[in-house]
Design an enzyme around this catalytic site. Structure first.
Site, short mmCIF file in Angstrom:
data_model
loop_
_atom_site.label_atom_id
_atom_site.label_comp_id
_atom_site.label_asym_id
_atom_site.label_seq_id
_atom_site.Cartn_x
_atom_site.Cartn_y
_atom_site.Cartn_z
N LYS A 1 -3.53 9.14 4.35
CA LYS A 1 -2.90 9.91 5.44
C LYS A 1 -1.57 10.52 4.96
O LYS A 1 -1.34 11.73 5.12
CB LYS A 1 -2.60 8.99 6.64
CG LYS A 1 -1.64 9.59 7.66
CD LYS A 1 -1.43 8.69 8.85
CE LYS A 1 -0.34 7.68 8.74
NZ LYS A 1 1.04 8.18 8.88
N CYS B 1 10.63 6.43 18.62
CA CYS B 1 9.57 5.85 17.80
C CYS B 1 9.69 4.33 17.88
O CYS B 1 10.81 3.81 17.87
CB CYS B 1 9.72 6.30 16.36
SG CYS B 1 8.52 5.55 15.27
N ARG C 1 14.68 6.24 13.46
CA ARG C 1 14.12 7.32 12.62
C ARG C 1 14.86 8.66 12.73
O ARG C 1 14.29 9.67 13.19
CB ARG C 1 12.62 7.47 12.88
CG ARG C 1 11.90 6.16 12.65
CD ARG C 1 10.42 6.31 12.61
NE ARG C 1 9.94 6.92 11.39
CZ ARG C 1 8.65 7.15 11.15
NH1 ARG C 1 7.77 6.85 12.05
NH2 ARG C 1 8.28 7.69 10.02
N ASP D 1 4.93 -0.34 5.37
CA ASP D 1 3.69 -0.15 6.15
C ASP D 1 2.75 -1.35 6.02
O ASP D 1 1.85 -1.52 6.83
CB ASP D 1 2.96 1.13 5.70
CG ASP D 1 3.73 2.38 6.11
OD1 ASP D 1 4.61 2.28 6.97
OD2 ASP D 1 3.44 3.46 5.56
N1 EPU Z 1 16.10 7.92 7.29
C1 EPU Z 1 17.35 8.34 7.70
N2 EPU Z 1 17.54 9.68 7.85
C2 EPU Z 1 16.58 10.59 7.59
C3 EPU Z 1 15.31 10.15 7.16
C4 EPU Z 1 15.10 8.80 7.00
O1 EPU Z 1 18.24 7.53 7.94
O2 EPU Z 1 16.83 11.80 7.75
C5 EPU Z 1 15.87 6.48 7.14
C6 EPU Z 1 14.78 5.96 8.07
O3 EPU Z 1 15.29 5.69 9.35
C7 EPU Z 1 14.31 4.73 7.34
C8 EPU Z 1 14.44 5.13 5.88
O4 EPU Z 1 15.35 6.23 5.84
O5 EPU Z 1 15.18 3.67 7.61
C9 EPU Z 1 13.15 5.54 5.20
O6 EPU Z 1 12.49 6.53 5.98
P1 EPU Z 1 11.60 7.65 5.29
O7 EPU Z 1 12.24 8.96 5.50
O8 EPU Z 1 11.28 7.23 3.90
O9 EPU Z 1 10.27 7.56 6.19
P2 EPU Z 1 9.36 8.78 6.64
O10 EPU Z 1 9.27 9.78 5.58
O11 EPU Z 1 9.74 9.19 8.00
C10 EPU Z 1 7.16 7.82 5.58
C11 EPU Z 1 5.80 7.45 6.09
C12 EPU Z 1 5.88 6.19 6.91
C13 EPU Z 1 6.47 5.08 6.05
C14 EPU Z 1 7.84 5.51 5.49
C15 EPU Z 1 8.45 4.52 4.54
C16 EPU Z 1 4.70 9.58 6.31
C17 EPU Z 1 4.12 10.62 7.19
N3 EPU Z 1 5.26 8.54 6.90
O12 EPU Z 1 7.95 8.05 6.76
O13 EPU Z 1 4.55 5.85 7.27
O14 EPU Z 1 6.63 3.92 6.81
O15 EPU Z 1 7.68 6.77 4.79
O16 EPU Z 1 7.62 4.27 3.46
O17 EPU Z 1 4.62 9.70 5.08
C18 EPU Z 1 2.82 5.03 8.62
O18 EPU Z 1 2.01 5.57 7.86
O19 EPU Z 1 2.45 4.23 9.53
C19 EPU Z 1 4.24 5.30 8.49
C20 EPU Z 1 5.14 5.02 9.44
#
Ligand code: EPU
Length: 438
Positions: free
Chosen positions: A23, A119, A124, A312
């Site tokens: 995904k 969320c 997030r 995850d």
């Molecule tokens: N964060 C910030 N600011 C931002 C972005 C992120 O503070 O602008 C923080 C988040 O709050 C979190 C950390 O950085 O504490 C990591 O978040 P990240 O940006 O890496 O997560 P994401 O890109 O939103 C993806 C996956 C998630 C997975 C996370 C961590 C996708 C579509 N989603 O989310 O997958 O948990 O990386 O590995 O790729 C899932 O598949 O169920 C899922 C939630």
């Protein structure tokens, strides 16, 4: 009508299961087609709700999409012109929609993206996505629940240093920088395989990128991108979910098409629990044979960015620890509120206490069926495993969370012998169930 699962106690499992396309690799690659000028082809696309939502987003952008679900192939003709709007209806369903910000700004120089809202796994924020765009020269205005952004001439290459690793933030920065003028360096970049796969697709279309998979990525902006034809890698979290299942219920199963090369930290933890596994560690994608015929041991596990143990997988490994011997210590280091499933596990008879970001799971001898609710995708999958190992019948509500990211989940589980049925219930019937349960 709402979908619920009725899950009955399953004493043992047996059989084969094949892992679907990832995904989290699919979503950014679909969005990357917005940057291209010619038809893109993507193979091994899982038929899940988040992919449907992304297709809806691409259609709203003016792309032509041909999805052959039987063959698992999507062909996308990028839009000639794009309204550059990510509507609330779509963004609120799927947070990854924020990834259109980079392509909108780099190709069309303007964007209007609604803010995703709450969320269940934590606040997030998207501040790091916005920081990256702003460093590349975009003007950003966040008001009235949406992000309005534009760039005068063209995004300009720069150095972006993320104060915290972010998968989506890194992907968005890459998607923006590929068509920017000059060179961009991303420091403290996320190293997840899903970032690497995005880069491979963009490179096929003519992007100049180096360093993916490391913490420093260098992107030399190009004037245009042609097209790509890629095959989505198997989903490491889905493969890990089936390992979690095998660690929860006695039996013998074969997990086919597992991305072994991306699962080191996951395999290591299940090995520590005492799960018997056989696989060829030199194979990138292969088969894992798993056998359990005894109570496993509790473990200590902390979630980390890749190549560490994935957040995850945290609810999944917790499900496997509920009946393991001794006390397991599970630390969540990525998200602030990713323990919502704990109370649901407790309803099944688990013994768990939470102190800040650490859950202590004292293994119990038995769980008993109950009415439980999925709060998000992975929590939902983890609850299915726990319910199947609980005595009696369980009802799992909010199944739509699971459908966002697991392809044919209940069919795959049923083939392994899990007694699971999906039914539709009216809202008033659900209320009754909730009352019985609480
Ligand atoms: N964060 C910030 N600011 C931002 C972005 C992120 O503070 O602008 C923080 C988040 O709050 C979190 C950390 O950085 O504490 C990591 O978040 P990240 O940006 O890496 O997560 P994401 O890109 O939103 C993806 C996956 C998630 C997975 C996370 C961590 C996708 C579509 N989603 O989310 O997958 O948990 O990386 O590995 O790729 C899932 O598949 O169920 C899922 C939630």
């Amino acid at each position: 009508m709402e979908k619920i699962y009725i899950i009955e106690h399953t004493p043992s499992i047996f059989g084969n299961v094949k892992v679907s396309g990832s995904k989290n690799a699919t979503l950014p690659i679909l969005i990357a087609t917005l940057l291209c000028n010619e038809k893109c082809i993507i193979d091994n696309v899982p038929e899940i709700e988040d992919v449907k939502t992304t297709v809806e987003l691409l259609l709203a952008c003016g792309a032509k999409v041909n999805w052959n679900k039987k063959e698992k192939i999507i062909e996308i003709d990028p839009p000639q012109d794009c309204p550059t709007i990510a509507p609330y209806k779509i963004v609120s369903k799927m947070r990854a929609s924020i990834l259109v910000l980079g392509p909108f700004l780099s190709k069309y120089k303007r964007a209007l993206v609604y803010l995703p809202g709450g969320c269940s796994i934590g606040p997030r924020p998207i501040n790091l996505h916005l920081m990256a765009m702003s460093k590349l020269g975009a003007e950003i205005d966040v008001n009235h629940g949406y992000i309005k952004s534009q760039v005068k001439d063209r995004l300009k290459g720069t150095t972006i240093t993320f104060p915290k690793k972010t998968v989506g933030g890194t992907q968005n920065a890459i998607l923006a920088a590929v068509l920017a003028k000059g060179t961009t360096i991303i420091e403290n970049a996320a190293q997840e395989p899903e970032v690497v796969e995005l880069v491979k697709a963009l490179r096929q279309a003519g992007a100049k990128i180096e360093g993916e998979g490391t913490s420093v990525i260098k992107i030399k902006g190009v004037d245009e991108l042609s097209s790509f034809h890629v095959k989505i890698i198997p989903d490491r979290i889905e493969a890990g979910t089936f390992l979690g299942l095998a660690a929860t219920i006695d039996g013998e199963i074969t997990i086919k098409d597992a991305p072994i090369c991306h699962m080191e930290s996951i395999l290591k933890k299940f090995k520590e629990m005492g799960l018997e596994m056989k696989y060829d560690e030199y194979e990138d994608i292969g088969t894992i044979y798993v056998k359990k015929n005894k109570r496993l041991k509790g473990i200590e596990v902390s979630t980390e960015e890749y190549p560490g143990f994935p957040t995850d997988m945290q609810p999944i490994v917790m499900a496997a620890c509920l009946k393991a011997e001794g006390c397991s210590v599970i630390r969540e280091n990525i998200f602030d509120n990713r323990f919502v499933h704990v109370n649901e596990f407790i309803r099944l008879g688990a013994n768990i206490s939470v102190e800040k970001n650490t859950a202590l799971v004292h293994g119990v001898k038995k769980l008993t069926g109950a009415v439980v609710e999925a709060s998000d995708l992975r929590a939902g999958a983890a609850l299915v495993l726990a319910c199947a190992s609980a005595e009696g019948k369980s009802y799992l509500l909010n199944v739509e969370h699971i459908e966002r990211g697991y392809e044919n989940f209940e069919q795959k589980l049923a083939l392994l012998g899990i007694k699971i049925e999906k039914i539709l219930k009216k809202e008033e019937e659900l209320e009754k169930l909730r009352k019985i349960g609480k």
